[in-house]
Design an enzyme around this catalytic site. Structure first.
Site, short mmCIF file in Angstrom:
data_model
loop_
_atom_site.label_atom_id
_atom_site.label_comp_id
_atom_site.label_asym_id
_atom_site.label_seq_id
_atom_site.Cartn_x
_atom_site.Cartn_y
_atom_site.Cartn_z
N HIS A 475 -9.57 -20.64 3.86
CA HIS A 475 -8.17 -20.52 4.27
C HIS A 475 -7.75 -19.07 4.10
CE1 HIS A 475 -6.94 -20.61 -0.02
NE2 HIS A 475 -7.78 -21.62 -0.14
N HIS A 482 -3.47 -19.88 -5.77
CA HIS A 482 -3.55 -19.89 -7.22
C HIS A 482 -2.40 -19.07 -7.82
CE1 HIS A 482 -7.44 -21.88 -7.45
NE2 HIS A 482 -7.43 -21.74 -8.76
#
Length: 620
Positions: A475, A482
């Site tokens: 992606h 994160h």
């Protein structure tokens, strides 16, 4: 193009001058009309969904059977407090009002990209070099198949079509390209949190960010505790300082810490973020060194990391294999059988790849004595304590639930920016510096940089070495998911652990020994006005799990900084929504990553009139 960015504010409208006709992308984009006026299709779509939710589904699917048993008359008995029908009606009204308040606080916004998808579009010599296209077919020099890229955008993302996604040519599995359309149950919708565009692929800023992740790779096995004396760390700091002094570099935007002399200090500023506490003390947050208890199991925070020099994807053949979606393009790294504390960039990168995204932050709350003393709403209430609200179970839930804000990151990734990953940019640099490669339009400041010499000396190429067999996730790079989760979950922790940002970290300050087998105590008594704070160590925890991804070759600095701030912005809206749903008139306060205090309280009238009370009329 006029740049007027209202970064991460929920009540702003972005004003801009649109692309010229010649620049307009050959993609199905819904942001511009021919006359250049912003279109807010997503805004209208979500508003319509909310209207449907209010008027139709919420009533008919959830309450119709119950309402059928309620009397049609409006007699006093049916309206009495405690009456089932009264409770049902009141709950519906309050739920809809909370949703309405959230959406009334949002203005329509337009997202602006860096222009790479237009400048290097389908008809250019270098189509889509600034964009993410891993798992699609590529030519021998790394350029993506144009038709495949257009199909990904037009038939999959823009049409929100799972079948269209399945028809996109290529190998491997793309990571949730429709995830940006998810509407969280609490907080704002994905499109409401606007980010500034990432650096352009041909910019000096992008060159600097690649140089930084390249130095991180070169220093993966050097202990953090030795950065102040290590010659390679000193060379990295000097080289990055020189690049950071270029006129087109925005050090403040990307939270790049510099000394008063404009230089990067290897021991306290190299590879760090300019958030409060992050440049103070050891590189690794104290929360990652504390033993914690999980369901009665005492856990010592040692990891079985990978062995030194286990770097892969250093040849262009391996690079093409990874870009084309190969999952096993090289042998997996050998695991170190000896458990160790986090001591270097390889260890921190390993942890940031092996976590369960929110697990680190739940773990922080599990450290004995770190959380419980700070929950104070019921301190002066006799025979009551918090549990489902204003208690440990609620906070544990909030830490994880705030991470639902990852959908704004996915919207920015797939629907707006589709930015290239560091490994993809490394392919451009490697081809350009190779004698028989393609001359890509990367910024000249990276091509003859000393870091390229060091990479070629060590690995034989200018490619960014990876720590796992598939390279980066499938992606786009910007922002880092994160990092957004780190920003959101740490915001929740700060609100309960250190609301005034003055609480001294309650345990000795430690750092891993160079071999990672033990912890060295640096400060035995961390008290006083100049102590290392819980707030600072939580900021550092967000830094560790964000730039740790950079250290393993997965992200750029821009991905981390924007992701953290976007996560914080979502958490604010989530916590506000959550306070509105609780019966207590409780308040929350914390210090933001940018240094401002944020205070939240329920928006209910009774809480404004009688703060710190229990609202007995909340549910009738």
């Amino acid at each position: 193009m006029k740049k007027l960015f209202c970064m991460l504010l929920l009540t702003c409208v972005i004003v801009f001058t649109p692309w010229t006709a010649a620049e307009k992308p050959k993609l199905l984009r819904r942001q511009l009309e021919d006359n250049g006026r912003p279109l807010f299709d997503e805004f209208v779509m979500v508003k319509n969904l909310i209207q449907e939710y209010e008027e139709d589904r919420f009533l008919e699917e959830t309450f119709i059977m119950s309402f059928n048993h309620c009397p049609a008359s409006s007699d006093d008995e049916s309206k009495a407090p405690g009456n089932p029908c009264s409770r049902l009606s009141l709950a519906r009204e309050k739920s809809i009002e909370i949703i309405r308040q959230t959406f009334d606080s949002i203005e329509p916004v337009a997202h602006i990209t860096n222009g790479d998808e237009v400048k290097y579009g389908a008809d250019s010599e270098f189509p889509f070099i600034g964009n993410f296209h891993k798992t699609l077919p590529h030519k021998s020099n790394g350029l993506v198949d144009v038709d495949a890229y257009l199909m990904l955008v037009n038939e999959c993302i823009e049409k929100v079509n799972v079948t269209g996604c399945s028809m996109v040519p290529g190998t491997g599995v793309l990571a949730n390209s429709l995830g940006g359309y998810y509407l969280p149950a609490q907080g704002v919708p994905p499109w409401a949190l606007v980010l500034p565009p990432p650096p352009s692929v041909d910019s000096a800023e992008m060159a600097l960010m690649y140089a930084e992740v390249a130095w991180m790779a070169l220093l993966r096995d050097v202990p953090f505790s030795e950065y102040g004396d290590n010659p390679l760390a000193a060379e990295a700091a000097a080289s990055l300082s020189e690049m950071a002094a270029q006129p087109d570099i925005d050090n403040a935007l990307y939270r790049r810490p510099l000394g008063q002399d404009g230089k990067i200090d290897p021991s306290s500023q190299l590879f760090r973020l300019d958030f409060e506490g992050v440049t103070t003390g050891p590189m690794v947050s104290q929360f990652l060194f504390e033993t914690f208890e999980y369901d009665g199991i005492v856990v010592e925070p040692k990891i079985t990391t990978v062995v030194p020099d286990s770097d892969a994807m250093t040849t262009f053949e391996e690079f093409l294999c990874v870009q084309n979606g190969g999952a096993e393009c090289f042998e997996p790294p050998e695991r170190d059988p000896i458990p160790r504390y986090i001591r270097n960039a390889r260890d921190l990168g390993f942890v940031s790849q092996r976590d369960r995204v929110t697990s680190i932050y739940v773990r922080a709350a599990f450290i004995k004595g770190i959380l419980q003393p700070q929950i104070s709403f019921y301190d002066n209430v006799k025979r009551q304590e918090g549990f489902s609200t204003q208690g440990i179970p609620r906070i544990d839930y909030q830490i994880v639930s705030a991470a639902a804000g990852i959908s704004p990151a996915w919207y920015s990734k797939w629907n707006v920016h589709r930015a290239v990953r560091p490994e993809g940019y490394g392919g451009l640099v490697d081809q350009t510096v190779s004698a028989d490669g393609t001359n890509f339009p990367v910024h000249p400041s990276i091509l003859k940089n000393v870091v390229i010499e060091r990479m070629v000396d060590k690995w034989g190429s200018a490619l960014l070495p990876q720590m796992n067999t598939e390279g980066c996730p499938a992606h786009p790079s910007y922002p880092a998911g994160h990092a957004m989760i780190a920003g959101a979950s740490v915001t929740v922790l700060k609100a309960y652990m250190d609301p005034d940002a003055t609480r001294c970290y309650p345990f000795p300050i430690k750092e891993a020994a160079p071999d990672g087998l033990s912890l060295n105590v640096l400060i035995a008594d961390n008290s006083g006005s100049d102590c290392i704070t819980v707030n600072g160590e939580l900021n550092k925890l967000a830094h560790n799990l964000s730039l740790g991804r950079d250290m393993s070759g997965l992200h750029f600095r821009s991905d981390a900084t924007s992701g953290i701030l976007q996560g914080e912005a979502y958490a604010i809206t989530y916590l506000q929504d959550d306070l509105d749903r609780q019966p207590e008139c409780a308040t929350l306060k914390f210090k933001s990553f940018q240094g401002n205090f944020i205070e939240l309280s329920p928006r209910r009238k009774e809480c404004q009139e009688a703060p710190e009370s229990i609202t007995t009329s909340y549910l009738g």
